[in-house]
Design an enzyme around this catalytic site. Structure first.
Site, PDB file in Angstrom:
ATOM      1  N   ASP A   8      38.588  74.026  36.134  1.00 38.30           N
ATOM      2  CA  ASP A   8      39.497  74.403  35.261  1.00 38.30           C
ATOM      3  C   ASP A   8      40.411  73.330  35.024  1.00 38.30           C
ATOM      4  O   ASP A   8      40.716  72.655  36.117  1.00 38.30           O
ATOM      5  CB  ASP A   8      39.745  75.663  35.798  1.00 38.30           C
ATOM      6  CG  ASP A   8      40.935  76.520  34.713  1.00 38.30           C
ATOM      7  OD1 ASP A   8      40.718  76.325  33.678  1.00 38.30           O
ATOM      8  OD2 ASP A   8      41.966  76.996  35.530  1.00 38.30           O
ATOM      9  N   ASP A  10      44.350  73.825  33.885  1.00 36.78           N
ATOM     10  CA  ASP A  10      45.861  74.602  34.074  1.00 36.78           C
ATOM     11  C   ASP A  10      45.480  75.171  35.516  1.00 36.78           C
ATOM     12  O   ASP A  10      45.016  76.122  35.760  1.00 36.78           O
ATOM     13  CB  ASP A  10      46.203  75.436  33.008  1.00 36.78           C
ATOM     14  CG  ASP A  10      46.413  74.520  31.670  1.00 36.78           C
ATOM     15  OD1 ASP A  10      46.191  73.358  31.676  1.00 36.78           O
ATOM     16  OD2 ASP A  10      46.118  75.426  30.848  1.00 36.78           O
TER      17      ASP A  10
END
Ligand SMILES: [Zn+2]
Length: 200
Positions: A8, A10
Site C-alpha cells: 500500500d 499511504d
C-alpha cells in the site's frame, strides 16, 4: 509466474498526509527504502496498490497522483532502492464529486480488482504473493485475490485498526521494514521446512 509483494502507498511507503497531492510533501516512512531493497533482493517483484479516492472527490488529478509517484521513485532511487514494477490506483468513490469516478467499482480495496488486474498484467504468482498494508482492507483485498499472507503495519492508520480474524493468517509489524523482514523470514523457514520434508 513472479513471486510478488504488494505494497500500500499511504501510511506504508510514505507518511500518510490526508489526500496528498503535492510531491514536495512526500516523505518516505522509516525503513521504506531498506524494505524495498530487501524484498527485491529476495527476488520478489514489487507492485503498489493504492486507493486514491481524492480523484473521485475532486481533490486532485491523475497528473498529481503520477507526480507523487515520480517523487517517491526519486526518493527511493536516492536511497539506493529499486523502483516498483508497477503502480495501480483506484480513483473511485461511490460518493465522489466527479461523475466519471463516482461509482461503486471493483477495484477500491477491500475489493481485489486492483490486485487481480496487476496479477494479469504482471504474471503474479498469488500463491507466493504478500501484502503490506496499514488497513485491514489492504489484507482483505489481498486474501480475496489469493495472496498467501500479509502484514499490517502500525504506521499510518495501522494503530487504529481493530484486529479481526481474516480468512488467512497475517502478522503485525512496527513498520514496512519490520513487515518485510518478518514475512521474508517466515518464507525462508517455510521453504527450508519444505526442503527437509522432501529429503526425508
Ligand atoms: Zn475503483
Amino acid at each position: 509466474m513472479r513471486k510478488t509483494f504488494f505494497l500500500d502507498r499511504d501510511g506504508v511507503m510514505i507518511e500518510d498526509e490526508n489526500y496528498l497531492a503535492d510531491p514536495a510533501k512526500v516523505r518516505l516512512c522509516p525503513g521504506c527504502a531498506e524494505a524495498i531493497r530487501r524484498i527485491a533482493g529476495a527476488g520478489y517483484q514489487i507492485i503498489v496498490t493504492s486507493n486514491q479516492s481524492g480523484i473521485a472527490r475532486g481533490y486532485f488529478s491523475w497528473e498529481e497522483v503520477k507526480a507523487v509517484e515520480r517523487r517517491i521513485e526519486e526518493l527511493l532511487d536516492g536511497a539506493g532502492a529499486p523502483k516498483p514494477a508497477a503502480w495501480y490506483y483506484c480513483p473511485h468513490h461511490p460518493r465522489g464529486a466527479i461523475a466519471e469516478y463516482a461509482v461503486e467499482c471493483d477495484c477500491r480495496k477491500p475489493k481485489p480488482g486492483l490486485l487481480l488486474q496487476a496479477g494479469r498484467e504482471h504474471d503474479v504468482d498469488f500463491e507466493n504473493a504478500f501484502m503490506i498494508g496499514d488497513k485491514l482492507s489492504d489484507l482483505k483485498a489481498a486474501f480475496a485475490a489469493g495472496c498467501r499472507s500479509g502484514a499490517l503495519v502500525m504506521t499510518g492508520h495501522g494503530g487504529e485498526q481493530k484486529l479481526e480474524l481474516l480468512e488467512k493468517p497475517y502478522l503485525t509489524a512496527r513498520n514496512i521494514l519490520d513487515a518485510a523482514e518478518k514475512l521474508l523470514a517466515a518464507e525462508e523457514s517455510a521453504s527450508e521446512t519444505a526442503k527437509v520434508e522432501k529429503r526425508s
